[in-house]
Design a protein around this motif. Structure first.
Motif, PDB file in Angstrom:
ATOM      1  N   PHE A   1       0.812  -1.213   0.000  1.00 43.61           N
ATOM      2  CA  PHE A   1       0.000   0.000   0.000  1.00 43.61           C
ATOM      3  C   PHE A   1       0.848   1.266   0.000  1.00 43.61           C
ATOM      4  O   PHE A   1       0.573   2.214  -0.732  1.00 43.61           O
ATOM      5  N   ARG A   2       1.896   1.317   0.810  1.00 47.87           N
ATOM      6  CA  ARG A   2       2.658   2.560   0.953  1.00 47.87           C
ATOM      7  C   ARG A   2       3.264   3.044  -0.360  1.00 47.87           C
ATOM      8  O   ARG A   2       3.161   4.233  -0.678  1.00 47.87           O
ATOM      9  N   PRO A   3       3.895   2.195  -1.152  1.00 46.91           N
ATOM     10  CA  PRO A   3       4.445   2.691  -2.429  1.00 46.91           C
ATOM     11  C   PRO A   3       3.404   2.775  -3.549  1.00 46.91           C
ATOM     12  O   PRO A   3       3.745   3.202  -4.658  1.00 46.91           O
ATOM     13  N   SER A   4       2.150   2.375  -3.255  1.00 44.96           N
ATOM     14  CA  SER A   4       1.121   2.463  -4.285  1.00 44.96           C
ATOM     15  C   SER A   4       0.727   3.926  -4.490  1.00 44.96           C
ATOM     16  O   SER A   4       0.997   4.780  -3.638  1.00 44.96           O
ATOM     17  N   PRO A   5       0.081   4.258  -5.604  1.00 40.75           N
ATOM     18  CA  PRO A   5      -0.354   5.650  -5.804  1.00 40.75           C
ATOM     19  C   PRO A   5      -1.235   6.172  -4.674  1.00 40.75           C
ATOM     20  O   PRO A   5      -1.124   7.350  -4.300  1.00 40.75           O
ATOM     21  N   TYR A   6      -2.077   5.304  -4.115  1.00 37.86           N
ATOM     22  CA  TYR A   6      -2.967   5.744  -3.037  1.00 37.86           C
ATOM     23  C   TYR A   6      -2.178   5.999  -1.753  1.00 37.86           C
ATOM     24  O   TYR A   6      -2.452   6.956  -1.021  1.00 37.86           O
ATOM     25  N   GLY A   7      -1.184   5.149  -1.486  1.00 39.59           N
ATOM     26  CA  GLY A   7      -0.362   5.357  -0.309  1.00 39.59           C
ATOM     27  C   GLY A   7       0.472   6.625  -0.400  1.00 39.59           C
ATOM     28  O   GLY A   7       0.638   7.353   0.584  1.00 39.59           O
ATOM     29  N   LEU A   8       0.996   6.909  -1.591  1.00 40.09           N
ATOM     30  CA  LEU A   8       1.788   8.120  -1.778  1.00 40.09           C
ATOM     31  C   LEU A   8       0.921   9.376  -1.667  1.00 40.09           C
ATOM     32  O   LEU A   8       1.363  10.400  -1.128  1.00 40.09           O
TER      33      LEU A   8
END
Length: 430
Positions: free
Chosen positions: A269-276
């Protein structure tokens, strides 16, 4: 014809045209929102009836709107506002006034509310028919195929169908479903279950993850209020799960979107677009905790390198840099925080609670399919753990404000059914 009746009928026409206009004429829909709001304010000025400003949810919405304007002013540090953003914050008032107009004026009588329900049901049927047609024939009514990632677009050229349909699915489908499954005849009940199953199947086949999750949440909320719906809801969730399990065969695109891609994004999740996006919005809020950056705060602030801080907070971790930036943070509550700091987030949250409180007034004691459907639709739209469009972005938020005003009107003016007429009447909302 009396001027008051003329104004009210003109506003009703505008209200009935809003929902179909949201399909392919957003500018026209925005005009109808504004016309309804202006006519309502004109009627209030003529009659000098402004008591609604002090009632129910309105003071909370007014406080958030005023704070949004203050934060958008082009003042010295710590403000980051501009005059164009201030004007946009000023005119967003029209949506709140639209909802107040529906609650206090346009939809006071049952017949306009019934007409609005028919319009919403027709729009939901049109979207759902477009989805099923495209699934069956590979192209929609207008010759467009699936989107790049395999999503069904329904009657649109891009993947809009699911976010729009889920906002009106419950008030459109729940009343006829409950009417059918409450009958004694097996065939009527079967028809009710089939109608509900078609609605859920449309959401699953479209293959957009967030709308599917919101549909499940809305179904749970509706079943909480309506005991007769509970076995149907459980069955629909089971059938939906079986459809997803069978999707590698019957709809590989659905399996990829709802299972493979979703699992990958949640695992990373963190490196995903939503996490960023979440991390960037959080950093903007941390550096501007009191007044945020004003209206469009995320869009204007995201490219600023001072906010390029990743999850690790280590040198070189820039949180995705410039490619992370979008027009909004994809969450209403993050947007409220980046626009107005923590005070803006608190005021926005209080407004949401007031909306849901007023829509739910008396609903537990006297559940009604129309009101439950409207409450479920508003609840899932305002659910905080979700990826969303911008809060005032049409068409999605346009459907919400129709549902909101309609739901508030039903809560305030709907008469109890004969089965519960002997119970004491609830106090009007506000």
């Amino acid at each position: 014809m009396p001027i008051s009746l003329l104004l009210q009928r003109a506003a009703l026409v505008a209200v009935l045209l809003v929902t179909p206009s949201l399909l392919n004429a957003r500018a026209l829909a925005d005009i109808f929102f504004s016309v309804t709001a202006i006519l309502f304010l004109a009627q209030c000025a003529r009659t000098r009836q402004w008591a609604w400003l002090r009632q129910g949810w309105v003071p909370f919405a007014g406080a958030w709107w005023i704070w949004e304007m203050i934060c958008s002013l082009p003042l010295p540090h710590p403000f980051h506002g501009t005059w164009p953003n201030f004007v946009q914050a000023l005119v967003m008032l029209r949506y709140g006034v639209f909802a107040a107009a529906l609650e206090n004026w346009v939809l006071r009588d049952p017949r306009p509310r019934l007409w609005l329900r028919w319009v919403v049901q027709a729009v939901a049927a049109y979207i759902c028919a477009g989805v099923l047609y495209q699934y069956a024939f590979g192209k929609n009514f207008y010759g467009y195929g699936r989107w790049a990632d395999g999503e069904l677009t329904g009657p649109f050229y891009k993947p809009r169908a699911a976010p729009e349909l889920v906002r009106i699915l419950f008030p459109a489908v729940l009343p006829p479903v409950m009417a059918l499954i409450s009958r004694k005849s097996f065939w009527y009940r079967a028809a009710g279950v089939l109608l509900a199953a078609v609605g859920i199947a449309c959401m699953v086949l479209i293959s957009q993850r967030m709308p599917v999750l919101l549909t499940i949440l809305g179904l749970a909320v509706a079943a909480l209020f309506l005991p007769k719906l509970r076995p149907v809801a459980i069955g629909l969730v089971v059938v939906g799960g079986l459809v997803i399990a069978a999707s590698p065969v019957i709809s590989p695109h659905t399996y990829y979107r709802l299972v493979e891609k979703f699992s990958t994004q949640m695992d990373h999740f963190r490196p995903s677009p939503y996490g960023l996006l979440l991390r960037r919005a959080d950093e903007i809020t941390e550096q501007n905790p009191i007044v945020g950056r004003g209206f469009n705060g995320f869009r204007d602030g995201c490219p600023d390198m001072r906010y390029w801080v990743g999850w690790t907070h280590q040198p070189g971790d820039i949180g995705g840099g410039l490619p992370t930036c979008k027009q909004h943070p994809h969450n209403f509550y993050l947007q409220a925080a980046t626009d107005g700091g923590y005070p803006g987030l608190i005021l926005f949250s209080l407004m949401v609670i007031a909306w849901l409180r007023d829509m739910a007034r008396g609903l537990w004691r006297r559940p009604d399919a129309v009101r439950v459907g409207l409450f479920a639709a508003a609840f899932i739209h305002l659910w905080p753990i979700a990826s969303t469009s911008a809060f005032l972005s049409l068409p999605v938020s346009g459907y919400f404000f129709v549902v909101l005003g309609w739901g508030l009107a039903e809560a305030r003016w709907r008469q109890p059914s004969p089965a519960v007429a002997a119970e004491p009447s609830p106090r009007p909302a506000g």
